[in-house]
Design an enzyme around this catalytic site. Structure first.
Site: not given
Ligand code: GLC
Length: 559
Positions: A98, A203, A264, A329-330
């Site tokens: 990431d 990200d 993302e 994870h979000d």
């Protein structure tokens, strides 16, 4: 055309902090991950995406990077990471990192220098603006985490100016207008590629470019905006100029052989995606978008799934790949959000997986999804960690909500739903740690854990194995063109994936009640072999009949 490795991949996201703790400090770590590589191999995945594992004060669990070229000491060090990488590679598993390029931690060396004075060589690595004449913030932009007074600007005494932070106060935005910053970032990305990683998940990559001149937002404040500071995505998302930045990133790092980049995609939709991922543009390889999955929106239904997949299939036909996922994870846990917990937990988890793994794109499994982990509800705000939960909770209480009502409002959307430790077995703390876990374990771990799933031939884990195997065996899963049937049906999804070699048919009853399947002539006249089902008790032949709640099946059609 020859396929790239990532086009055939099945991804798996590891949120290291909650995965497996090898040394009893309550935090997952890299040795823990190494110990679990064999079971990931058994699952069949071929690519791991690591949520950030760099040195970080953990204000946002690692998305606040203090040193991009070292590993968070609680997780391990570069030597252990190298061992992990080599072991994964020897098992045929790629590893992508990431990469957080929009902001760093305020504890990063660059920021510590930047604050010192206007003529410090690192000053322009960040975005500084003077106060307005009355000393207030440079504009009315609100920060996503709703920290402090709600502004996206924080005054720094030492610097004598405000700095921009779209996220937490401890996460200052980097200044992509400044050449030396870019050069340092390119060096760092090449350091990781030389180290042997296979690519990057980027990200909030659409937010690197900010609206020139930092104008006030004209948007009306929402109920979680505070003190007149407005969260207005358009000020820093998909702003003109973003593509120049991405093209240069590609030239200087991402374009290296075999490097995969997945962005993302806040603000990236099927309408503008090709600007980011069309191969000839040489920016990113693929994107994971929010049109299907978003923790703040209601559950999806069959019609949502159909229309989103149809739109993205058009992008895909032009060479633009996207990620198939419903949780990360979000998000919330996908079975709780889009499926049905309770008696249909297992069956609906399998249905959701069937849809994701048979649609065009690259499926990414989020840790725990393969055993059907579910959302959690803690009793007190003290048990929550996520900034999107704690910040808005405070804002609601300030706005007159009772603590109970505020908690009810934020808990259901909390990212902590997805972040509770992995449930390995039914021992204390679900086998995640011998110490005190950093975030409480979901109390349902005795009912839902990997050990149990490994022991049961009809478990969710075993079903995922079969689904993943399909991708490796059937070219239509990777490259088949997508066509929908029964397009007006409110609950049944019926689609084919066809390539030269074969046609696969997927039928899924996306809902908690039975539904009548009435096959169109074109399909009912085919001979069909059922190659996967989450309801083995039903008749294997393809025919019009009543489908059970959450029933899903994949057939191979013979013309
Ligand atoms: C991305 C990450 C999220 C993080 C945010 C700020 O959305 O997925 O976890 O909080 O960026 O870095």
């Amino acid at each position: 055309m020859e396929r790239k490795w990532w086009q055939e991949a099945v991804g798996y996201e590891i949120y290291c902090k909650s995965f497996c703790d090898s040394d009893g400090d309550g935090l997952g770590d890299l040795r823990g991950v190494i110990s679990k590589l064999p079971v990931l191999k058994e699952l069949g995945i071929t690519c791991i995406w690591f949520a950030p594992i760099y040195a970080s004060p953990q204000a946002d669990n690692g998305y606040d990077v203090a040193d991009y070229e070292s590993i968070e000491p609680a997780y391990g060090d570069l030597t252990v990471f190298k061992e992990l990488l080599d072991t994964a590679h020897s098992m045929g598993i790629r590893v992508i990192m990431d990469m957080v390029l929009n902001h760093s931690s305020d504890e990063h060396r660059w920021f510590r220098e930047s604050r010192k004075s206007k003529d410090n060589p690192y000053r322009n690595y960040y975005i500084w603006q003077p106060p307005k004449a009355d000393g207030s913030e440079p504009n009315n932009w609100g920060g996503y985490f709703n920290e402090g007074n709600g502004s996206a600007w924080q005054y720094d005494e030492m610097a004598g100016e405000y700095y921009l932070h779209q996220y937490g106060i401890k996460m200052p935005d980097l200044n992509w207008e400044y050449r030396p910053l870019r050069e340092d970032i390119y060096k760092m990305l090449n350091f990781w590629l030389d180290f042997g990683v296979d690519g990057f998940r980027l990200d909030v990559i659409s937010r690197l470019k900010k609206m020139p001149g930092f104008p006030d937002s004209k948007k009306e404040p929402a109920k979680t905006d505070r003190n007149g500071f407005v969260i207005d995505r358009s000020m820093c998302t998909d702003v003109e100029g973003i593509h120049d930045i991405l093209r240069e990133l590609n030239e200087r790092a991402f374009g290296r052989e075999d490097c995969m980049t997945m962005g993302e995609g806040a603000g990236i939709t099927s309408a503008n995606a090709l600007n980011y991922i069309a191969p000839e543009r040489k920016e990113l390889d693929c994107v994971y978008h929010f049109e299907l999955a978003s923790r703040t929106r209601p559950a999806i239904c069959a019609a949502d799934f159909r229309s989103v997949q149809k739109r993205w299939a058009e992008v895909w036909k032009k060479g633009g790949w996207s990620i198939q996922y419903l949780s990360n994870h979000d998000s919330r846990r996908q079975v709780s959000h889009h499926g049905e917990d309770g008696i249909y937990r297992t069956r609906s988890a399998k249905l959701l997986a069937t849809l994701l793994h048979t649609s065009p794109g690259i499926p990414f499994i989020y840790q725990g999804e393969e055993i059907g982990m579910v959302d959690v509800r803690f009793d007190s705000i003290e048990d929550y960690n996520c900034c999107y939960t704690v910040g808005p909770y405070r804002a609601l209480v300030e706005n007159g909500y009772s603590p109970e009502d505020a908690l009810a409002e934020v808990a259901v959307k909390s990212r902590d739903n997805a972040r509770t430790p992995y449930q390995w077995d039914d021992s204390e703390n679900a086998g995640f740690t011998k110490g005190k876990p950093w975030l409480k374990v979901n109390p349902r771990y005795r009912e839902i854990n990997l050990k149990k799933d490994l022991a049961a031939p009809d478990s969710i884990f075993r079903y995922y194995q079969k689904l993943i195997a399909l991708r490796h065996l059937h070219p239509a899963v990777v490259e088949g063109e997508l066509s929908f049937y029964l397009e007006d049906h409110p609950q049944i999804l019926c689609y084919t994936r066809s390539c030269e070699a074969e046609t696969l048919l997927v039928i899924a009853n996306f809902g908690p009640t039975e539904a009548e399947l009435s096959l169109p002539e074109k399909l009912s006249s085919c001979r069909a072999e059922r190659i996967l089902t989450n309801c083995p008790e039903t008749a294997p032949n393809l025919e019009s009949r009543t489908l059970l709640p959450w029933e899903a099946a994949v057939y191979r059609l013979e013309a």
